[in-house]
Design a protein around this motif. Structure first.
Motif, short mmCIF file in Angstrom:
data_model
loop_
_atom_site.label_atom_id
_atom_site.label_comp_id
_atom_site.label_asym_id
_atom_site.label_seq_id
_atom_site.Cartn_x
_atom_site.Cartn_y
_atom_site.Cartn_z
N ARG A 201 0.82 -1.21 0.00
CA ARG A 201 0.00 0.00 0.00
C ARG A 201 0.86 1.27 0.00
N LEU A 202 2.08 1.20 0.46
CA LEU A 202 2.94 2.39 0.42
C LEU A 202 3.18 2.81 -1.02
N SER A 203 3.66 1.88 -1.83
CA SER A 203 3.95 2.23 -3.23
C SER A 203 2.67 2.53 -4.00
N GLN A 204 1.57 1.84 -3.66
CA GLN A 204 0.30 2.13 -4.32
C GLN A 204 -0.13 3.57 -4.06
N SER A 205 0.02 4.01 -2.81
CA SER A 205 -0.40 5.38 -2.47
C SER A 205 0.46 6.41 -3.18
N LEU A 206 1.73 6.10 -3.37
CA LEU A 206 2.62 7.03 -4.07
C LEU A 206 2.24 7.13 -5.55
N GLN A 207 1.87 6.00 -6.14
CA GLN A 207 1.42 6.02 -7.52
C GLN A 207 0.12 6.82 -7.65
N MET A 208 -0.79 6.60 -6.74
CA MET A 208 -2.07 7.32 -6.77
C MET A 208 -1.87 8.80 -6.52
N LEU A 223 -4.41 16.07 -0.38
CA LEU A 223 -3.51 15.05 -0.91
C LEU A 223 -2.99 14.16 0.22
N LYS A 224 -2.57 14.77 1.32
CA LYS A 224 -2.10 13.99 2.47
C LYS A 224 -3.20 13.12 3.04
N ARG A 225 -4.40 13.67 3.15
CA ARG A 225 -5.50 12.89 3.70
C ARG A 225 -5.85 11.70 2.82
N ASN A 226 -5.78 11.88 1.50
CA ASN A 226 -6.03 10.77 0.58
C ASN A 226 -5.01 9.65 0.78
N ILE A 227 -3.76 10.03 0.94
CA ILE A 227 -2.69 9.05 1.12
C ILE A 227 -2.88 8.29 2.42
N VAL A 228 -3.14 9.02 3.50
CA VAL A 228 -3.35 8.39 4.80
C VAL A 228 -4.53 7.43 4.75
N SER A 229 -5.60 7.86 4.09
CA SER A 229 -6.79 7.02 4.00
C SER A 229 -6.49 5.71 3.29
N HIS A 230 -5.73 5.78 2.21
CA HIS A 230 -5.43 4.56 1.45
C HIS A 230 -4.55 3.61 2.27
N ILE A 231 -3.55 4.16 2.94
CA ILE A 231 -2.64 3.30 3.71
C ILE A 231 -3.37 2.65 4.88
N GLN A 265 10.10 21.56 -6.85
CA GLN A 265 10.06 20.12 -6.66
C GLN A 265 9.51 19.79 -5.28
N THR A 266 8.66 18.77 -5.22
CA THR A 266 8.06 18.36 -3.96
C THR A 266 8.25 16.86 -3.76
N ILE A 267 7.97 16.41 -2.54
CA ILE A 267 8.11 14.99 -2.21
C ILE A 267 6.95 14.55 -1.34
N VAL A 268 6.43 13.39 -1.63
CA VAL A 268 5.55 12.68 -0.70
C VAL A 268 6.43 11.65 -0.01
N ALA A 269 6.54 11.75 1.29
CA ALA A 269 7.43 10.88 2.06
C ALA A 269 6.62 10.11 3.09
N THR A 277 8.39 -3.70 12.22
CA THR A 277 9.20 -3.34 11.05
C THR A 277 8.75 -2.00 10.50
N ARG A 278 9.68 -1.07 10.45
CA ARG A 278 9.39 0.29 9.96
C ARG A 278 9.91 0.43 8.53
N LEU A 279 9.01 0.73 7.60
CA LEU A 279 9.36 0.88 6.19
C LEU A 279 9.24 2.34 5.79
N ILE A 280 10.13 2.79 4.91
CA ILE A 280 10.04 4.13 4.35
C ILE A 280 9.95 4.05 2.84
N ASP A 281 9.32 5.07 2.25
CA ASP A 281 9.23 5.17 0.80
C ASP A 281 8.91 6.61 0.47
N ASN A 282 9.04 6.98 -0.79
CA ASN A 282 8.76 8.36 -1.19
C ASN A 282 8.62 8.45 -2.71
N ARG A 283 8.14 9.59 -3.14
CA ARG A 283 8.10 9.89 -4.57
C ARG A 283 8.30 11.38 -4.76
N LEU A 284 9.19 11.73 -5.68
CA LEU A 284 9.45 13.12 -6.01
C LEU A 284 8.56 13.56 -7.17
#
Length: 287
Positions: A201-208, A223-231, A265-269, A277-284
């Motif tokens: 769901r992390l990578s899915q939310s970044l694609q969305m 945008l942040k609320r949409n990401i949180v909702s999906h995750i 330039q912006t980032i979703v982190a 287990t703590r995972l990180i991901d992002n998209r520029l």
């Protein structure tokens, strides 16, 4: 391939391989190599005359309740991967070799370390800055290669290099992913089968987020609320942070700001825990 376990051995080996006309590519890691690390090594080998890999689980960047002792290690496998990628030198120091005494000097990059992982893991980037600075002084690379999965770390190191006048080019390398999109990480081995299934769901939310960013009327807050909702549709996901910031300055964007008006330039982190287990991901995003 030369394996060095002491600073003296590393310096001697570099002296033999390096000439004034040879370029040196450097890939610093904490080991337990995967295809993401291998992609860095292959690029370093393609772009330089000499390639150096360091493998060191740096205690300075782990907090008291983090996974230093259980961080995965497999020296034999790491060396095999390094050899396959054409690595010339592997530096494999012990903690005592790197820190014979408790260091009284640290490298602190302020500002951009106050958010994201810097806020969640106090002192983490002091440890990163200190060990990378030390490794740069030992290896003296022409280029150093870092994966963008940890985009904040890249921003911190780029700032340190700029501020302290290191003569090294920092090469940003794209995040390598599993076929279903999950970013490769040494910590993925900790995930149970169910956690692994939901972690996508992390990578899915970044694609969305790429679609949501350009939706009519979209704001930074929505945008942040949409990401949180999906995750959080994943019952096993515990969000540490989900942020939409400028990059590489990592400045907050007002939640009422229309994403259509952004001009930098912006980032979703993301940082999300599945069990322990703590995972990180992002998209520029280049607006």
């Amino acid at each position: 391939m030369i394996v060095c376990r002491t600073i003296q051995e590393l310096k001697a080996s570099l002296s033999e391989l390096r000439t004034d006309r040879k370029s040196l590519g450097f890939v610093p890691t904490m080991g337990y190599l995967h295809e993401g690390h291998a992609s860095l090594l292959r690029r370093a080998e393609e772009e330089n005359d000499v390639t150096v890999l360091s493998i060191f689980v740096n205690p300075l960047q782990f907090g008291p309740n983090e996974d230093l002792d259980r961080y995965p290690r497999d020296e034999e496998r790491d060396l095999a991967i390094a050899a396959e990628c054409g690595t010339d030198i592997v530096f494999l120091p012990s903690v005592k070799e790197m820190y014979p005494k408790r260091p009284l000097t640290t490298v602190l990059v302020s500002g951009i370390t106050s958010r994201l992982c810097g806020a969640s893991r106090p002192g983490h980037f002091d440890g990163v800055g200190t060990v990378v600075s030390k490794l740069f002084h030992l290896v003296i690379p022409t280029r150093a290669y870092f994966g963008m999965k940890d985009a904040q770390q890249v921003a911190v190191i780029e700032q340190m290099v700029h501020d302290l006048n290191f003569e090294v080019e920092i090469v940003r390398c794209e995040t390598v992913r599993e076929p279903d999109g999950l970013a490769l990480s040494s910590r993925n081995v900790y995930l149970s089968a169910e956690q692994r299934e939901q972690a996508v769901r992390l990578s899915q939310s970044l694609q969305m987020a790429g679609d949501w960013l350009y939706a009519p009327g979209m704001t930074a807050g929505q945008l942040k609320r949409n990401i949180v909702s999906h995750i959080t549709e994943s019952e096993l996901a515990e969000i540490d942070y989900a942020e939409f910031l400028t990059y590489p300055s990592l400045e907050p964007i007002d939640e009422q700001t229309s994403t259509a008006t952004l001009e930098e330039q912006t980032i979703v982190a993301l940082a999300v825990k599945f069990g322990t287990t703590r995972l990180i991901d992002n998209r520029l995003f280049d607006i």
